[in-house]
Each structure stands twice: as structure tokens, then as C-alpha cells.
Design a protein around this motif. Structure first.
Motif, PDB file in Angstrom:
ATOM      1  N   ARG A  75       0.797  -0.677   0.358  1.00 48.23           N
ATOM      2  CA  ARG A  75       0.166  -0.176   0.141  1.00 48.23           C
ATOM      3  C   ARG A  75       1.020   1.827  -0.118  1.00 48.23           C
ATOM      4  NH1 ARG A  75      -5.358  -2.271   0.101  1.00 48.23           N
ATOM      5  NH2 ARG A  75      -6.003   0.139   0.680  1.00 48.23           N
ATOM      6  N   TYR A  76       0.458   2.333  -0.870  1.00 52.99           N
ATOM      7  CA  TYR A  76       1.440   3.797  -0.854  1.00 52.99           C
ATOM      8  C   TYR A  76       0.272   4.911  -1.128  1.00 52.99           C
ATOM      9  CZ  TYR A  76      -0.079   2.696  -6.074  1.00 52.99           C
ATOM     10  OH  TYR A  76      -1.108   3.182  -6.993  1.00 52.99           O
ATOM     11  N   ARG A  77      -0.598   4.674  -1.373  1.00 55.30           N
ATOM     12  CA  ARG A  77      -1.162   6.227  -1.362  1.00 55.30           C
ATOM     13  C   ARG A  77      -1.567   6.717  -0.672  1.00 55.30           C
ATOM     14  NH1 ARG A  77      -6.993   7.676  -1.206  1.00 55.30           N
ATOM     15  NH2 ARG A  77      -7.555   9.388  -2.614  1.00 55.30           N
ATOM     16  N   ALA A  78      -1.295   6.775   0.843  1.00 57.96           N
ATOM     17  CA  ALA A  78      -1.600   7.575   1.742  1.00 57.96           C
ATOM     18  C   ALA A  78      -0.598   8.136   1.798  1.00 57.96           C
ATOM     19  CB  ALA A  78      -1.830   6.585   3.580  1.00 57.96           C
ATOM     20  N   PHE A  79       0.371   7.520   1.870  1.00 56.78           N
ATOM     21  CA  PHE A  79       2.163   8.085   2.356  1.00 56.78           C
ATOM     22  C   PHE A  79       2.302   9.768   1.402  1.00 56.78           C
ATOM     23  CE2 PHE A  79       3.466   3.580   2.662  1.00 56.78           C
ATOM     24  CZ  PHE A  79       3.249   4.084   4.362  1.00 56.78           C
ATOM     25  N   PRO A  80       1.864   9.122   0.330  1.00 58.98           N
ATOM     26  CA  PRO A  80       1.968  11.282  -0.166  1.00 58.98           C
ATOM     27  C   PRO A  80       1.444  11.918   0.268  1.00 58.98           C
ATOM     28  CG  PRO A  80       0.979   9.358  -2.202  1.00 58.98           C
ATOM     29  CD  PRO A  80       1.922   8.551  -0.861  1.00 58.98           C
ATOM     30  N   ILE A  81      -0.023  11.834   0.704  1.00 57.51           N
ATOM     31  CA  ILE A  81      -1.009  12.309   1.584  1.00 57.51           C
ATOM     32  C   ILE A  81      -0.890  12.828   2.978  1.00 57.51           C
ATOM     33  CG2 ILE A  81      -2.858  12.607   1.800  1.00 57.51           C
ATOM     34  CD1 ILE A  81      -4.116  10.266   0.193  1.00 57.51           C
ATOM     35  N   ILE A  82      -0.063  11.708   3.185  1.00 59.85           N
ATOM     36  CA  ILE A  82       0.525  12.364   4.730  1.00 59.85           C
ATOM     37  C   ILE A  82       1.722  13.296   4.086  1.00 59.85           C
ATOM     38  CG2 ILE A  82       1.948  11.374   6.762  1.00 59.85           C
ATOM     39  CD1 ILE A  82       0.191   9.125   6.182  1.00 59.85           C
ATOM     40  N   GLY A  83       2.442  13.309   4.170  1.00 62.05           N
ATOM     41  CA  GLY A  83       3.659  13.623   2.956  1.00 62.05           C
ATOM     42  C   GLY A  83       3.235  14.992   3.102  1.00 62.05           C
ATOM     43  N   GLY A  84       2.233  15.338   2.099  1.00 69.43           N
ATOM     44  CA  GLY A  84       2.180  16.915   1.564  1.00 69.43           C
ATOM     45  C   GLY A  84       1.861  17.491   3.056  1.00 69.43           C
ATOM     46  N   ILE A  85       0.764  16.617   4.115  1.00 67.61           N
ATOM     47  CA  ILE A  85       0.227  17.539   4.689  1.00 67.61           C
ATOM     48  C   ILE A  85       1.393  18.143   6.445  1.00 67.61           C
ATOM     49  CG2 ILE A  85      -0.818  17.346   7.280  1.00 67.61           C
ATOM     50  CD1 ILE A  85      -3.003  15.455   5.618  1.00 67.61           C
ATOM     51  N   VAL A  86       2.236  16.776   6.148  1.00 68.77           N
ATOM     52  CA  VAL A  86       3.312  17.000   7.609  1.00 68.77           C
ATOM     53  C   VAL A  86       4.549  18.191   6.546  1.00 68.77           C
ATOM     54  CG1 VAL A  86       5.344  16.484   8.277  1.00 68.77           C
ATOM     55  CG2 VAL A  86       3.379  14.958   8.109  1.00 68.77           C
ATOM     56  N   MET A  87       4.734  17.798   5.636  1.00 69.13           N
ATOM     57  CA  MET A  87       5.232  18.785   4.717  1.00 69.13           C
ATOM     58  C   MET A  87       4.662  20.270   4.925  1.00 69.13           C
ATOM     59  SD  MET A  87       7.427  19.094   1.214  1.00 69.13           S
ATOM     60  CE  MET A  87       6.402  19.580   0.169  1.00 69.13           C
ATOM     61  N   THR A  88       3.653  20.437   4.450  1.00 69.56           N
ATOM     62  CA  THR A  88       2.954  22.314   4.849  1.00 69.56           C
ATOM     63  C   THR A  88       2.670  22.295   5.862  1.00 69.56           C
ATOM     64  OG1 THR A  88       1.270  21.180   3.413  1.00 69.56           O
ATOM     65  CG2 THR A  88       0.535  23.186   4.958  1.00 69.56           C
ATOM     66  N   ALA A  89       3.313  21.387   7.504  1.00 69.78           N
ATOM     67  CA  ALA A  89       3.455  21.522   8.163  1.00 69.78           C
ATOM     68  C   ALA A  89       4.079  21.996   9.181  1.00 69.78           C
ATOM     69  CB  ALA A  89       3.354  21.041   9.170  1.00 69.78           C
ATOM     70  N   GLY A  90       5.296  22.248   8.371  1.00 63.72           N
ATOM     71  CA  GLY A  90       6.729  22.490   8.670  1.00 63.72           C
ATOM     72  C   GLY A  90       7.355  23.214   7.929  1.00 63.72           C
ATOM     73  N   MET A  91       7.145  23.799   6.612  1.00 65.73           N
ATOM     74  CA  MET A  91       6.940  24.935   6.190  1.00 65.73           C
ATOM     75  C   MET A  91       6.187  26.212   7.455  1.00 65.73           C
ATOM     76  SD  MET A  91       8.645  24.770   3.177  1.00 65.73           S
ATOM     77  CE  MET A  91       9.269  23.946   1.803  1.00 65.73           C
ATOM     78  N   ALA A  92       5.146  25.622   7.585  1.00 63.44           N
ATOM     79  CA  ALA A  92       4.334  26.809   8.558  1.00 63.44           C
ATOM     80  C   ALA A  92       4.662  27.090   9.700  1.00 63.44           C
ATOM     81  CB  ALA A  92       2.486  26.164   8.862  1.00 63.44           C
ATOM     82  N   LEU A  93       5.657  25.907  10.130  1.00 62.81           N
ATOM     83  CA  LEU A  93       6.708  26.338  11.487  1.00 62.81           C
ATOM     84  C   LEU A  93       7.960  27.049  11.208  1.00 62.81           C
ATOM     85  CD1 LEU A  93       6.346  22.894  13.018  1.00 62.81           C
ATOM     86  CD2 LEU A  93       5.502  25.314  13.773  1.00 62.81           C
ATOM     87  N   LEU A  94       8.460  27.146  10.076  1.00 63.64           N
ATOM     88  CA  LEU A  94       9.447  27.454   9.767  1.00 63.64           C
ATOM     89  C   LEU A  94       9.109  29.148   9.354  1.00 63.64           C
ATOM     90  CD1 LEU A  94      11.199  25.324   7.373  1.00 63.64           C
ATOM     91  CD2 LEU A  94      11.802  26.510   8.878  1.00 63.64           C
ATOM     92  N   THR A  95       7.379  29.057   8.490  1.00 62.02           N
ATOM     93  CA  THR A  95       7.559  30.481   8.871  1.00 62.02           C
ATOM     94  C   THR A  95       7.819  31.683   9.848  1.00 62.02           C
ATOM     95  OG1 THR A  95       5.272  30.577   9.318  1.00 62.02           O
ATOM     96  CG2 THR A  95       5.678  29.938   6.731  1.00 62.02           C
ATOM     97  N   LEU A  96       7.994  30.790  11.268  1.00 57.86           N
ATOM     98  CA  LEU A  96       7.734  31.613  12.488  1.00 57.86           C
ATOM     99  C   LEU A  96       9.497  32.200  12.875  1.00 57.86           C
ATOM    100  CD1 LEU A  96       5.498  28.965  14.651  1.00 57.86           C
ATOM    101  CD2 LEU A  96       4.974  31.335  13.884  1.00 57.86           C
ATOM    102  N   LEU A  97      10.519  32.337  11.880  1.00 53.34           N
ATOM    103  CA  LEU A  97      11.772  32.274  12.245  1.00 53.34           C
ATOM    104  C   LEU A  97      11.865  33.722  12.543  1.00 53.34           C
ATOM    105  CD1 LEU A  97      13.837  30.016   9.295  1.00 53.34           C
ATOM    106  CD2 LEU A  97      13.216  29.154  11.915  1.00 53.34           C
TER     107      LEU A  97
END
Length: 528
Positions: free
Chosen positions: A342-364
Motif C-alpha cells: 500500500r502506498y497511496r496514503a504516504f504522499p497525502i501524509i507527506g504533503g500535510i506534514v510538509m505543509t506543517a513544516g513550512m508553516a512552522l518555518l514561517t515563525l523564524l
């Protein structure tokens, strides 16, 4: 197409061959990072400061232009032969780069021009290294088992991104800058010997018709795009005649390329691949991933050196949290895909987590500690780990074995082009935000590119703190703009259909409704 070697016969070679493939991938990933560290010494010896950016641009052009072509040549003539040729070209280019400006090549007066030309040769070979590794793994391992090995390759990529600046710093400080190129020779020689003697791939017979016209048009179009993204906002204004002319040349060349590809027997990039829903979606995701990831990551070392006061070497070490998150998740995801299929869930989770990471980096900002920024980078790295090799796996699983090289080349190409656009756009955003600040003029023209982090840290606090605040605000603005692209990755990932991971040599499963499948069949040329 006919398979003339049993998959079972090649499987015992995987572990032995994997070592050679990892060395080849390490060479391609390390080179630009090591050379970037050595550039100041090179400029100091040769001069030519106004041309030094071409040392990097020539390599990027060579690798980006050649990637789709190497992929197709592997489909036509066999991946082993083509891959070994790409390694040889890379090593010849490395040796010539190391000899640039020496007595053997005409003396130091021509050193910079020679280096730029030889970097283009080196880049041509590097394009074959990256796509070749992925396609060879695709030949040796069925998609169901491929995630485990591609996760290991992703780990090598993560290690290279940290080790590159460290190795470059050591070579520059303790050896000649020429060893930034010569170091490739023994490593590449080991890979060449190991793969030439121990790698045995399945052989696929196809018609050997090279689409020279399509290759030329694609090369012109890609070159124009890379030059637009490299020169736009730096060498020339975005609305200047050279940039608009290059943009028009790119459009005309790529439209002509698309028309040619619809008519030739063996297209460099078969347009029928994009009739497959999964391949089309994952190609766009790859572009957006490169856009957000490479564009934004370009500014993390700048923040660490200029705002947090880290040295160039230490800024490489400070990226370890990001690489650790990416490395661990890539390996775990690869093994999970191999175990479950199974693999479909991983790019979805990756996009969500990457979005969270980018959002956190806006706080720098200037108050952000190294611990906080490290935690933010771990989140971004985890998101990248879900996406990096899963996207390649989906692209390869969407096409027939005869198009595996073309598909691997396209996936690598879209990510690279996305990165070029991301670096260019985010650089313009950074420069504009910095110029709009009250002390932007004090930080120098070119969006702060002339700022010396060491000199900045040596200023009195009354001068330094406002400048650091302006830099941190401009860098935070880059990550704000990166967030929508990360969100788009997560949204597009929902449209991926989870189709079974096929065995070696099996055709891809049908995707979509019966009507969509009929459209795909009509868009695809008959098998030859």
C-alpha cells in the motif's frame, strides 16, 4: 518488447550492485555541494568573478537537459551500457575540471572558461547517473519490493546533502580546490568497475530509433527555461528583452517538441504516459515538491549563518535534523510499502506534514533558538521522507517496463525544473521583502547576496539587530509563499489511485473508470 533474461537470474546481484549504485548516486548528489564550497578559492585563483555563477549553472544545464534523453537511451539500448557511459563521461568531466587552468590545458588565463565548459560535460554525465540509478532499480526489483531499496537511495541523498558542505570545507581548507573534482575519480572508478563486472540486467529488445529532432527541441526548451530561472531578477530584470526572448524560445521549442513527439516512433518523452492519471498527477506533484522543497531549503543555511551566526561548516551540521527526519521516514516508508503493498496514503501524509513544516518555518525570527529551528526542520524532513521516493515508485509503477527509463527521467526532470523555478521565485520574493525593509539598502544590492555573515556578526548591536530582523523577516516571507505549494501537493495526492504494485515485467494495472481507460488506450500508440 521481449524479455530475454529471467528476473530470478538477476535478483542475487541486487545487494552487490546496490553498493555501486549508491556510490554513483552519491557522486551526483555531492558534487555541486562540494564545488559550491570551493568556489571562492577558484575565483581567487582564476578571477572572473562576473562569470563564477556559470560554474554552477553549466552543471545544472548539462544535467537537466540530458536527464530525459539518458532515460530514453536506456530504454532503447539497455540501461547497463548507457549507465556505464554516463559514469565515464562524469569522470572525464571531473578530471578535466580538476586540470582547468593548468599547464596541460593552456595555462591559467583560460582557467575559468575551461572550468565552465568542463562543468557542462560533467553535468551531462550527472544527468545519466541520477535517472540511471532509479531505472536500474526498476529493472532489478518489482514495484512491490522496490520501496525498500529506493528508501535506501533516499537515505544516501540525505547524507550527501549534509556531507557535501563538510567535505567541501575540508578539501578547500586542507587540499587544493582541484581535489573537489579529483575526489570523484577513485569513487567513480570503484563504481564503474563493480557495475561493469557484477551488474546483470534483464534485456529488453526494442526498436532503436533515436528521436534526434525531439531531443534537440527539448534541449533548447529546457536550456531556455533554466536560463530564465537563473538570470531572471539577477542578471536581467524579469521584463527585460533577454528574459522575455528566452521565455518565448522556451514556449516555441516545447510546443514544437510536443508536436514532434506525437508523430515519431520512439519519442524521447512519450506523451501517452501523461494519459495515465497516476503518472500525470505524480509528475505535477514532483514539480511542486521540487518547487517548495529546493526553493525554500536554499534559505535555511542563509538563516543559520546570517541570523543565528553559524559558520558555513556548522550550518551544514545544523541541517542534520532535517536530513535525519527524511532518512528515517524514507527507510520506514520503503519497508512498509514492501510489506503491505500500500502506498497511496504516504504522499497525502507527506504533503500535510510538509505543509506543517513550512508553516512552522514561517515563525523564524531573530529570537528563534537553534533547538526550535531544528525541531521545525525535523517536521519538514519527515514530510519530505514520505514523498521523495514514493513519488518515483508511483511514476514507475504507472508505465510499462519498456518506458521505465523515460518515466524515471521525466520524474527526475520535473522535480529538477520545479527546483529551478522555486529557487528563482523565492529568491525574488526574498530580495523584494528585503528591499522593502527600512535597512534593505544597507544590506547591499542583489537582495542581500553581498552580505558577509561574519562581518554582520561583528557589527555593534545597534546596527546588527535591525539588519538581522530584516533578514529573518525576508526569509520567513519565503516560507510563507512555500506553504501554498506544499498544500497543493497534499491536495493533488488525493487524486492518486492505489493500483496494485506489479511484479517484474508485468504491465501496469488499469487506472480509473472504463471511460478513462478507453481514453488512455486511444491516446497510447500500439506496442511495437
Amino acid at each position: 518488447m521481449t524479455v530475454t533474461a529471467d528476473a530470478a537470474a538477476v535478483k542475487p546481484n541486487i545487494r552487490v550492485v546496490l553498493g555501486g549504485l549508491m556510490i554513483a548516486m552519491m557522486l551526483a548528489m555531492l558534487d555541486n555541494m562540494i564545488v559550491s564550497t570551493a568556489l571562492p578559492r577558484i575565483v581567487g585563483e582564476f578571477g572572473g568573478l562576473n562569470h563564477f555563477t556559470w560554474v554552477v549553472t553549466a552543471y545544472v544545464l548539462g544535467s537537466t537537459v540530458s536527464t530525459p534523453i539518458w532515460g530514453k537511451l536506456g530504454d532503447l539500448y539497455g540501461r547497463k551500457t548507457v549507465f556505464l557511459i554516463s559514469i565515464a563521461i562524469f569522470l572525464v568531466g571531473s578530471a578535466l575540471c580538476g586540470m582547468s587552468g593548468s599547464d596541460m590545458l593552456g595555462g591559467p588565463s583560460d582557467g575559468m572558461m575551461e572550468l565552465i565548459a568542463f562543468r557542462a560535460v560533467q553535468g551531462l554525465g550527472a544527468g545519466g547517473l541520477m535517472v540511471g540509478v532509479m531505472a536500474i532499480i526498476g529493472d532489478l526489483v518489482p514495484p512491490r519490493e522496490r520501496g525498500r531499496y529506493q528508501g535506501m537511495i533516499a537515505g544516501i541523498m540525505a547524507i550527501a546533502m549534509v556531507a557535501g558542505p563538510l567535505a567541501g570545507g575540508f578539501i578547500t581548507d586542507h587540499l587544493s580546490w582541484r581535489w573537489a573534482f579529483y575526489v570523484n575519480l577513485p569513487l567513480g572508478g570503484v563504481a564503474l568497475l563493480l557495475l561493469a563486472t557484477r551488474m546483470h540486467l534483464p534485456k529488453y529488445r526494442t526498436e532503436h530509433r533515436i528521436d534526434w529532432v525531439g531531443a534537440a527541441l527539448l534541449s533548447i526548451g529546457i536550456t531556455a527555461i533554466v536560463l530564465v530561472t537563473t538570470w531572471g531578477g539577477n542578471e536581467y530584470a524579469w521584463a527585460s528583452t533577454p528574459i522575455l526572448g528566452l521565455a518565448a524560445l522556451a514556449v516555441v521549442s516545447l510546443v514544437a517538441f510536443a508536436l514532434v513527439e506525437r508523430r515519431v516512433a520512439e519519442p524521447i518523452l512519450p506523451l501517452s504516459l501523461f494519459a495515465n492519471r497516476n503518472f500525470a498527477v505524480i509528475s505535477v506533484i514532483g514539480f511542486l515538491l521540487g518547487f517548495a522543497m529546493f526553493g525554500a531549503m536554499n534559505f535555511l543555511p542563509l538563516f543559520q549563518q546570517s541570523v543565528q551566526g553559524a559558520s558555513a561548516t556548522n550550518s551544514g551540521l545544523l541541517l542534520l535534523p532535517l536530513m535525519f527526519g527524511m532518512l528515517v521516514v524514507s527507510i520506514v516508508v520503503g519497508r512498509t510499502i514492501t510489506k503491505t503493498g500500500r502506498y497511496r496514503a504516504f504522499p497525502i501524509i507527506g504533503g500535510i506534514v510538509m505543509t506543517a513544516g513550512m508553516a512552522l518555518l514561517t515563525l523564524l525570527d531573530v529570537e528563534t533558538s537553534k533547538v526550535e529551528s531544528s525541531l521545525y526542520m525535523v517536521v519538514l524532513g519527515v514530510g519530505m521522507g514520505f514523498l521523495m521516493q514514493t513519488s518515483m515508485l508511483i511514476a514507475q509503477n504507472s508505465v510499462e517496463q519498456k518506458d521505465l527509463g523515460a518515466a524515471s527521467g521525466a520524474a527526475t526532470f520535473f522535480r529538477s525544473i520545479g527546483g529551478s523555478f522555486g529557487i528563482s521565485l523565492f529568491g525574488a520574493i526574498f530580495a523584494n521583502r528585503l528591499a522593502d525593509s527600512a535597512i534593505g539598502a544597507q544590506l547591499g544590492e542583489g537582495g542581500g547576496s553581498g552580505v558577509d555573515p561574519a562581518a554582520l556578526q561583528g557589527l555593534p548591536p545597534a546596527q546588527r539587530l535591525p539588519m538581522l530582523a530584516a533578514l529573518a523577516d525576508a526569509i520567513g516571507g519565503v516560507f510563507i509563499w512555500a506553504v501554498p505549494f506544499a498544500v497543493a501537493v497534499a491536495v493533488l495526492a488525493w487524486f492518486i489511485k492505489e493500483i496494485p504494485l506489479r511484479g517484474l515485467g508485468e504491465p501496469p494495472a488499469a487506472v480509473g473508470t472504463p471511460e478513462e481507460q478507453a481514453e488512455t488506450a486511444l491516446a497510447s500508440p500500439p506496442l511495437r
